[in-house]
Design a protein around this motif. Sequence first.
Motif: not given
Length: 185
Positions: A44-48, A69-77, A79-90
């Motif tokens: 989960s710590s990997e930036v893809v 490098v076109q874009f990256s995806l990173q997992l995060f959680k 605040f006050n949530s147990s669900v993991l989300s992704f952020e996408i960066k150009n």
Amino acid sequence: MSSFEDADTEETVTCLQMTVYHPGQLQCGMFQSIRFFNREKLPSSEVVKFGRNSNICRYTFQDKQVSRVQFSLQLFKKFNSSVLSFEIKNMSKKTNLIVDSRELGYLNKMDLPYRCMVRFGEYQFLMEKEDGESLEFFETQFILSPRSLLEENNWPPHRPIPEYGTYSLCSSQSSSPTEMDENES
């Protein structure tokens, strides 16, 4: 007590399923380094990173139109949530990344919706997140679509913006502009 009763409960893992399409995918092999249909488990710590540089990117495209490098995806959680989300960066200085209808310039990022269309050039990615419980790992899975995801999923059309004003040899002939010499009629 049996070993079944003592066994650790297996956690479900968040999975990002990516259905991909490019009009030249069969002729040019731009997805040849991607393993389709297999789920790949990542920490989960990997930036893809996605792009054409195999030394930096986990997922590479065999296409000179794609940035190193076109874009990256990173997992995060959140605040006050147990669900993991992704952020996408150009990560491309040359090409904007379109997430649904939002254009991301270089180094712009946003939370990835549960289901969205990500586009750059003539590449189309339908990204769908499946929630899991694990905070240690997540999975990715690629599916190759035989036809345009924009048409198949009724997304609004958006003309691809070629880098440097030219299309690669692997772009679809029907949507490519035709360049003529000024002496031709």
